[in-house]
Write an enzyme that holds these catalytic residues in place. Structure first.
Site, PDB file in Angstrom:
ATOM      1  N   ARG A   1       0.824  -1.208   0.000  1.00  0.00           N
ATOM      2  CA  ARG A   1       0.000   0.000   0.000  1.00  0.00           C
ATOM      3  C   ARG A   1       0.860   1.261   0.000  1.00  0.00           C
ATOM      4  O   ARG A   1       0.417   2.310  -0.431  1.00  0.00           O
ATOM      5  CB  ARG A   1      -0.907   0.012   1.231  1.00  0.00           C
ATOM      6  CG  ARG A   1      -1.994  -1.040   1.203  1.00  0.00           C
ATOM      7  CD  ARG A   1      -2.969  -0.818   2.336  1.00  0.00           C
ATOM      8  NE  ARG A   1      -4.055  -1.796   2.318  1.00  0.00           N
ATOM      9  CZ  ARG A   1      -5.114  -1.737   3.105  1.00  0.00           C
ATOM     10  NH1 ARG A   1      -5.239  -0.743   3.967  1.00  0.00           N
ATOM     11  NH2 ARG A   1      -6.057  -2.656   3.025  1.00  0.00           N
TER      12      ARG A   1
ATOM     13  N   ARG B   1      -7.687  -9.981   5.505  1.00  0.00           N
ATOM     14  CA  ARG B   1      -8.204  -9.373   6.733  1.00  0.00           C
ATOM     15  C   ARG B   1      -8.108 -10.471   7.774  1.00  0.00           C
ATOM     16  O   ARG B   1      -8.783 -11.497   7.685  1.00  0.00           O
ATOM     17  CB  ARG B   1      -9.651  -8.907   6.570  1.00  0.00           C
ATOM     18  CG  ARG B   1     -10.179  -8.155   7.804  1.00  0.00           C
ATOM     19  CD  ARG B   1     -11.579  -7.601   7.552  1.00  0.00           C
ATOM     20  NE  ARG B   1     -11.963  -6.649   8.593  1.00  0.00           N
ATOM     21  CZ  ARG B   1     -12.618  -6.966   9.712  1.00  0.00           C
ATOM     22  NH1 ARG B   1     -12.959  -8.232   9.929  1.00  0.00           N
ATOM     23  NH2 ARG B   1     -12.928  -6.050  10.600  1.00  0.00           N
TER      24      ARG B   1
ATOM     25  N   SER C   1      -6.341 -20.992   6.046  1.00  0.00           N
ATOM     26  CA  SER C   1      -6.250 -21.126   7.506  1.00  0.00           C
ATOM     27  C   SER C   1      -6.840 -22.456   7.934  1.00  0.00           C
ATOM     28  O   SER C   1      -7.805 -22.951   7.338  1.00  0.00           O
ATOM     29  CB  SER C   1      -7.019 -19.990   8.186  1.00  0.00           C
ATOM     30  OG  SER C   1      -7.162 -20.236   9.575  1.00  0.00           O
TER      31      SER C   1
ATOM     32  N   HIS D   1       6.924   3.363   0.075  1.00  0.00           N
ATOM     33  CA  HIS D   1       8.138   3.371   0.889  1.00  0.00           C
ATOM     34  C   HIS D   1       8.192   2.196   1.873  1.00  0.00           C
ATOM     35  O   HIS D   1       8.987   2.220   2.813  1.00  0.00           O
ATOM     36  CB  HIS D   1       8.240   4.692   1.641  1.00  0.00           C
ATOM     37  CG  HIS D   1       8.203   5.902   0.751  1.00  0.00           C
ATOM     38  ND1 HIS D   1       9.233   6.227  -0.104  1.00  0.00           N
ATOM     39  CD2 HIS D   1       7.238   6.838   0.559  1.00  0.00           C
ATOM     40  CE1 HIS D   1       8.934   7.325  -0.778  1.00  0.00           C
ATOM     41  NE2 HIS D   1       7.725   7.724  -0.396  1.00  0.00           N
ATOM     42  N   ALA D   2       7.334   1.204   1.664  1.00  0.00           N
ATOM     43  CA  ALA D   2       7.342   0.038   2.555  1.00  0.00           C
ATOM     44  C   ALA D   2       8.711  -0.634   2.532  1.00  0.00           C
ATOM     45  O   ALA D   2       9.375  -0.699   1.500  1.00  0.00           O
ATOM     46  CB  ALA D   2       6.262  -0.949   2.118  1.00  0.00           C
TER      47      ALA D   2
ATOM     48  N   TYR E   1     -14.168 -15.329  10.079  1.00  0.00           N
ATOM     49  CA  TYR E   1     -12.880 -15.428   9.390  1.00  0.00           C
ATOM     50  C   TYR E   1     -12.754 -16.776   8.687  1.00  0.00           C
ATOM     51  O   TYR E   1     -12.407 -16.858   7.504  1.00  0.00           O
ATOM     52  CB  TYR E   1     -11.749 -15.236  10.399  1.00  0.00           C
ATOM     53  CG  TYR E   1     -10.369 -15.476   9.838  1.00  0.00           C
ATOM     54  CD1 TYR E   1      -9.769 -14.553   8.997  1.00  0.00           C
ATOM     55  CD2 TYR E   1      -9.652 -16.624  10.174  1.00  0.00           C
ATOM     56  CE1 TYR E   1      -8.496 -14.765   8.483  1.00  0.00           C
ATOM     57  CE2 TYR E   1      -8.378 -16.852   9.675  1.00  0.00           C
ATOM     58  CZ  TYR E   1      -7.804 -15.918   8.835  1.00  0.00           C
ATOM     59  OH  TYR E   1      -6.548 -16.131   8.319  1.00  0.00           O
TER      60      TYR E   1
ATOM     61  N   GLY F   1       9.369 -14.982  34.317  1.00  0.00           N
ATOM     62  CA  GLY F   1       9.259 -15.902  35.443  1.00  0.00           C
ATOM     63  C   GLY F   1       7.913 -15.884  36.125  1.00  0.00           C
ATOM     64  O   GLY F   1       7.797 -16.259  37.298  1.00  0.00           O
TER      65      GLY F   1
END
Length: 317
Positions: A33, A73, A116, A36-37, A142, A191
């Site tokens: 998008r 998404r 998925s 400059h990625a 999803y 821990g």
């Protein structure tokens, strides 16, 4: 030299795929998008406004032989959309099928879709793993959207002759992992005593390196055409085992309290956290024999090595 268009090239999985493709000598175009990625210097950029039914891909597909589609998404906890399924469909179904149709029209030979395991469902009975041939049973928007995308891609393959490869990963971990896996690493590293020392479930995981290796195997392998593959590290762990192995990778003691599983589930239910208890105490196993036998493939990285690499990156951030 094969020319590959990759979507999602700046994401957790996509950025690792880009790095591997460059090492393997492919010509790579990454759809982004932002002009400059952050990408390797020898990777071409194709700037696209988004991923939906109206996205134009013609310039990105020029000379392209294979598309690896990892953009989506993604599933999020506590989705606040008024109609989550409609929002998932815009990107994961309409956006995917729009890209696939344009890819087929442009002469792309193979379309690799990162789906998925949620297409199969949310959990398995202990010792009865999902297979690539099970009837899908997605239980959230999803998973439904990923299944609908798979179905649409198979129809496009039938209509056009473009080969489609579907890969359904389980939980992916590796350097830079976020979300629940990272939270658990943080607790173990600090821990914090965890009441998870008596969990006897089984869950399949896949290291980022193993997933990327399978994806790149599917670029050229003739037997991958029009197949669906499940992928994991090939070793299933209980939550208790996973935390102990994670602690070893971090060089920390595992402070696990042996609280009975039924107590944990009851407490989680009272607190409205039943879904969290399901992920921690329930089983989700996959059988990858079809993947291994069809592609003559084995996960190259063991669970312990995958944890070591993940822990090393975590400790050096």
């Amino acid at each position: 030299m094969r020319h590959i268009l990759l979507t999602g090239g700046t994401g957790f999985v996509g950025s690792a795929v880009v790095a591997r493709l460059v090492v393997d000598g492919y010509a790579v175009t990454a759809a982004v998008r932002d002009q400059h990625a952050g990408l390797p210097a020898n990777v071409q950029r194709a700037v696209v406004a988004g991923l939906d039914a109206d996205t134009q891909w013609s310039s990105a597909l020029v000379g392209c032989d294979v598309v690896i589609h990892s953009a989506a998404r993604v599933h999020v906890m506590n989705d606040t959309s008024t109609d989550p399924l409609a929002e998932f469909r815009k990107v994961n179904v309409e956006g995917t099928l729009n890209l696939a149709r344009q890819a087929a029209a442009a002469g792309v030979k193979r379309f690799i879709f990162i789906s998925s395991i949620k297409v199969n469902g949310e959990g398995t009975t202990l010792g009865k793993p999902y297979t690539a041939f099970d009837t899908p049973a997605p239980q959230d928007p999803y998973g439904v959207s990923k299944l609908e995308a798979e179905q649409g891609l198979r129809q496009i393959a039938d209509d056009t002759g473009m080969e489609v490869v579907i890969i359904r990963p389980v939980l992916v971990y590796g350097p830079g992992v976020k979300a629940n896996f990272r939270s658990m690493m943080n607790w173990v590293n600090k821990g914090v005593p965890l009441p998870l020392g008596a969990i006897h479930n089984r869950r399949s995981l896949v290291s980022l390196d193993n997933l990327v290796d399978l994806i790149t195997t599917c670029i050229d392998h003739p037997a991958a055409a029009n197949q669906s593959f499940l992928v994991s590290d090939g070793e299933d762990l209980s939550t208790s085992q996973m935390l102990r192995r994670m602690a070893a990778a971090l060089g920390r003691p595992a402070r696990l309290l042996p609280v009975p599983q039924r107590w944990l589930c009851a407490a989680a239910g009272l607190l409205g956290k039943a879904a969290v208890a399901q992920r921690l105490c329930g089983s989700l196993q996959v059988d990858i024999r079809h993947t291994c036998e069809t592609l003559d493939w084995q996960p190259p990285v063991s669970v312990d090595e995958g944890f070591r690499r993940t822990a090393h990156a975590f400790l050096n951030e």
